[in-house]
Design a protein around this motif. Sequence first.
Motif, PDB file in Angstrom:
ATOM      1  N   LYS A   1      -2.915   0.010 -11.034  1.00 56.27           N
ATOM      2  CA  LYS A   1      -2.727   0.699 -12.322  1.00 56.27           C
ATOM      3  C   LYS A   1      -2.430   2.176 -12.100  1.00 56.27           C
ATOM      4  O   LYS A   1      -1.617   2.767 -12.776  1.00 56.27           O
ATOM      5  N   SER A   2      -3.118   2.740 -11.116  1.00 61.03           N
ATOM      6  CA  SER A   2      -3.000   4.184 -10.931  1.00 61.03           C
ATOM      7  C   SER A   2      -1.862   4.522  -9.966  1.00 61.03           C
ATOM      8  O   SER A   2      -1.798   4.030  -8.835  1.00 61.03           O
ATOM      9  N   LEU A   3      -0.973   5.398 -10.436  1.00 62.80           N
ATOM     10  CA  LEU A   3       0.148   5.844  -9.615  1.00 62.80           C
ATOM     11  C   LEU A   3      -0.367   6.614  -8.399  1.00 62.80           C
ATOM     12  O   LEU A   3       0.189   6.532  -7.297  1.00 62.80           O
ATOM     13  N   ALA A   4      -1.453   7.354  -8.593  1.00 61.39           N
ATOM     14  CA  ALA A   4      -2.064   8.117  -7.491  1.00 61.39           C
ATOM     15  C   ALA A   4      -2.485   7.156  -6.383  1.00 61.39           C
ATOM     16  O   ALA A   4      -2.265   7.405  -5.189  1.00 61.39           O
ATOM     17  N   MET A   5      -3.088   6.044  -6.790  1.00 66.45           N
ATOM     18  CA  MET A   5      -3.555   5.051  -5.811  1.00 66.45           C
ATOM     19  C   MET A   5      -2.362   4.468  -5.051  1.00 66.45           C
ATOM     20  O   MET A   5      -2.395   4.329  -3.828  1.00 66.45           O
ATOM     21  N   LEU A   6      -1.285   4.148  -5.783  1.00 67.02           N
ATOM     22  CA  LEU A   6      -0.096   3.598  -5.127  1.00 67.02           C
ATOM     23  C   LEU A   6       0.461   4.609  -4.122  1.00 67.02           C
ATOM     24  O   LEU A   6       0.803   4.263  -2.989  1.00 67.02           O
ATOM     25  N   GLU A   7       0.523   5.854  -4.534  1.00 64.90           N
ATOM     26  CA  GLU A   7       1.067   6.899  -3.654  1.00 64.90           C
ATOM     27  C   GLU A   7       0.243   6.989  -2.367  1.00 64.90           C
ATOM     28  O   GLU A   7       0.775   6.996  -1.252  1.00 64.90           O
ATOM     29  N   ASP A   8      -1.074   7.018  -2.537  1.00 61.73           N
ATOM     30  CA  ASP A   8      -1.966   7.100  -1.382  1.00 61.73           C
ATOM     31  C   ASP A   8      -1.777   5.874  -0.481  1.00 61.73           C
ATOM     32  O   ASP A   8      -1.684   5.989   0.752  1.00 61.73           O
ATOM     33  N   GLN A   9      -1.687   4.691  -1.095  1.00 61.75           N
ATOM     34  CA  GLN A   9      -1.583   3.466  -0.294  1.00 61.75           C
ATOM     35  C   GLN A   9      -0.268   3.403   0.469  1.00 61.75           C
ATOM     36  O   GLN A   9      -0.234   2.973   1.624  1.00 61.75           O
ATOM     37  N   LEU A  10       0.826   3.844  -0.172  1.00 62.45           N
ATOM     38  CA  LEU A  10       2.115   3.815   0.530  1.00 62.45           C
ATOM     39  C   LEU A  10       2.073   4.770   1.726  1.00 62.45           C
ATOM     40  O   LEU A  10       2.591   4.459   2.806  1.00 62.45           O
ATOM     41  N   HIS A  11       1.430   5.916   1.544  1.00 57.42           N
ATOM     42  CA  HIS A  11       1.279   6.843   2.673  1.00 57.42           C
ATOM     43  C   HIS A  11       0.469   6.197   3.792  1.00 57.42           C
ATOM     44  O   HIS A  11       0.762   6.377   4.977  1.00 57.42           O
ATOM     45  N   ARG A  12      -0.583   5.473   3.434  1.00 54.75           N
ATOM     46  CA  ARG A  12      -1.453   4.886   4.456  1.00 54.75           C
ATOM     47  C   ARG A  12      -0.773   3.753   5.211  1.00 54.75           C
ATOM     48  O   ARG A  12      -1.050   3.533   6.395  1.00 54.75           O
ATOM     49  N   ILE A  13       0.105   2.980   4.505  1.00 56.75           N
ATOM     50  CA  ILE A  13       0.712   1.842   5.231  1.00 56.75           C
ATOM     51  C   ILE A  13       2.000   2.230   5.959  1.00 56.75           C
ATOM     52  O   ILE A  13       2.399   1.543   6.887  1.00 56.75           O
ATOM     53  N   ARG A  14       2.621   3.333   5.557  1.00 60.17           N
ATOM     54  CA  ARG A  14       3.908   3.701   6.199  1.00 60.17           C
ATOM     55  C   ARG A  14       3.832   3.692   7.737  1.00 60.17           C
ATOM     56  O   ARG A  14       4.718   3.140   8.403  1.00 60.17           O
ATOM     57  N   PRO A  15       2.765   4.266   8.343  1.00 58.90           N
ATOM     58  CA  PRO A  15       2.732   4.262   9.819  1.00 58.90           C
ATOM     59  C   PRO A  15       2.660   2.867  10.429  1.00 58.90           C
ATOM     60  O   PRO A  15       2.852   2.708  11.635  1.00 58.90           O
TER      61      PRO A  15
ATOM     62  N   HIS B   1     -10.938  11.106  -3.890  1.00 59.31           N
ATOM     63  CA  HIS B   1      -9.959  10.197  -3.311  1.00 59.31           C
ATOM     64  C   HIS B   1      -9.059   9.663  -4.426  1.00 59.31           C
ATOM     65  O   HIS B   1      -9.397   9.744  -5.611  1.00 59.31           O
ATOM     66  N   ALA B   2      -7.930   9.054  -4.000  1.00 61.29           N
ATOM     67  CA  ALA B   2      -6.871   8.721  -4.963  1.00 61.29           C
ATOM     68  C   ALA B   2      -7.315   7.773  -6.080  1.00 61.29           C
ATOM     69  O   ALA B   2      -6.823   7.863  -7.200  1.00 61.29           O
ATOM     70  N   ALA B   3      -8.261   6.855  -5.774  1.00 63.21           N
ATOM     71  CA  ALA B   3      -8.613   5.861  -6.794  1.00 63.21           C
ATOM     72  C   ALA B   3      -9.568   6.414  -7.845  1.00 63.21           C
ATOM     73  O   ALA B   3      -9.895   5.735  -8.806  1.00 63.21           O
ATOM     74  N   VAL B   4     -10.009   7.644  -7.648  1.00 67.16           N
ATOM     75  CA  VAL B   4     -11.061   8.173  -8.514  1.00 67.16           C
ATOM     76  C   VAL B   4     -10.521   8.586  -9.872  1.00 67.16           C
ATOM     77  O   VAL B   4      -9.452   9.189  -9.981  1.00 67.16           O
ATOM     78  N   PHE B   5     -11.293   8.232 -10.895  1.00 70.20           N
ATOM     79  CA  PHE B   5     -10.974   8.577 -12.278  1.00 70.20           C
ATOM     80  C   PHE B   5     -10.849  10.091 -12.406  1.00 70.20           C
ATOM     81  O   PHE B   5     -11.729  10.820 -11.970  1.00 70.20           O
ATOM     82  N   SER B   6      -9.744  10.539 -12.978  1.00 72.19           N
ATOM     83  CA  SER B   6      -9.513  11.956 -13.276  1.00 72.19           C
ATOM     84  C   SER B   6      -9.702  12.857 -12.051  1.00 72.19           C
ATOM     85  O   SER B   6     -10.659  13.621 -11.977  1.00 72.19           O
ATOM     86  N   GLN B   7      -8.741  12.766 -11.081  1.00 70.76           N
ATOM     87  CA  GLN B   7      -8.975  13.534  -9.843  1.00 70.76           C
ATOM     88  C   GLN B   7      -8.545  14.981  -9.883  1.00 70.76           C
ATOM     89  O   GLN B   7      -9.022  15.781  -9.103  1.00 70.76           O
ATOM     90  N   GLU B   8      -7.597  15.321 -10.755  1.00 71.43           N
ATOM     91  CA  GLU B   8      -7.057  16.676 -10.625  1.00 71.43           C
ATOM     92  C   GLU B   8      -7.818  17.715 -11.417  1.00 71.43           C
ATOM     93  O   GLU B   8      -7.727  18.905 -11.166  1.00 71.43           O
TER      94      GLU B   8
END
Length: 389
Positions: free
Chosen positions: A126-140, A219-226
């Motif tokens: 659901k969270s775009l932040a989470m997707l962004e973080d996950q794509l960064h983590r799997i890229r390597p 962390h990226a999955a956290v509610f209201s991170q910014e």
Amino acid sequence: MNLLNSPLGDFTLNRFPLRKKAMLRAWDAADEYLLHYLAENKLLQDDTSLLIVNDGFGGLSIPLNKFQPVVISDSYLSTQAILLNAQNNNIDDGVITIIDSLLTPGSTLNVRSVTGNHVVLIKVPKSLAMLEDQLHRIRPLLDEQSVIVAAAMTKHIHLSTLALFEKIIGPTKTSLARKKSRLIFSQYDGSLKVANNPYPKSCVLPYKLDDVDIKINNHAAVFSQEKLDAGARFFIENIPIEKKYKTIVDLGCGNGILGLMAAIKNPLAKIIFTDESYMAVESSIQNFLSVFEDSREAEFLQTDCLRGVADNSVSLILCNPPFHQDHAINDNVAWQMFLESRAALENKGELWVIGNRHLAYHAKLKKLFGNAEVVVSNKKFVIVKAIKN
Ligand SMILES: C[S@@+](CC[C@H](N)C(=O)[O-])C[C@H]1O[C@@H](n2cnc3c(N)ncnc32)[C@H](O)[C@@H]1O
């Protein structure tokens, strides 16, 4: 209702926690589309190394178990569902490996064959932040041969979703829609200049402790991170202070901001933080340690609501309940949190809940506790207190 007919066989799948009148299936049309696509295109071989990111309740890992998938999950509920569904479908322990969402890329991925192909399946969170973080983590973990397919209901795929794949993985296109779901195909581009992962993010609270700023990490999955969520801010301003509070629970703690402020205001209380999200619990640990180091007792539980907290043991519970579970909006979790709070509270223990006015938590609490009092409200939020008698 709970039998998934897939090209890989039929499987019985349940959500976790199991509810008597379960209205939602444990998989969606996007899982089905992805399973059919993999079978029709014969993308999985015996020596395929298979990584599944965000498998909801086993809708992918259970039918694909013979490929011994590694599942990355941030969710306690998903993890429990996959383990129980594996048992119910007679899948041996250890066939499906589940790792947490803060994995160090490459360290735990069980690449079964260096010659086999690598397939990565992603359920879009659901969270775009989470997707962004996950794509960064799997890229390597990827290379030009990797097959990367994501899936979601069409209404959850936006231009911003596709832009993240383009920015972090490489050229990306989508399939036609099938049963209101769509697949996303992304091709790894090794020459892409990718910015650093911006997560975890931090923000400074509008409060000081001994004249020192309090910095919160999220962390990226956290509610209201910014920034501090408006509801959390209103709640913090009204956190009660009483010597009688021996144990305080921050229920659904997110970054742990409520428990942290409750600890500062009630210096003798022991604080327990609970959340079903791994990243939330990890953020809470970090934030609590950055203020108290090891001078203060606290417990951190990645769990379902108050599982693991003893009955009749808590003096005060603070709760800003979720109103959705991943993409599904409902009040099941809030209701479960209130019900379990009643059990966990000691006699005369207090549950304090914040919510938007329209959520009408007051009526629910009154029904469950026999009492509920509005402590304070503003234009948007209401804080309600219920006492166990
Ligand atoms: C609205 S947020 C509140 C976060 C934080 N307490 C605050 O006020 O900023 C709700 C939190 O409940 C957590 N949550 C959702 N379902 C849960 C469950 N079944 N058990 C425990 N926590 C859950 C979510 O991960 C999320 O962190």
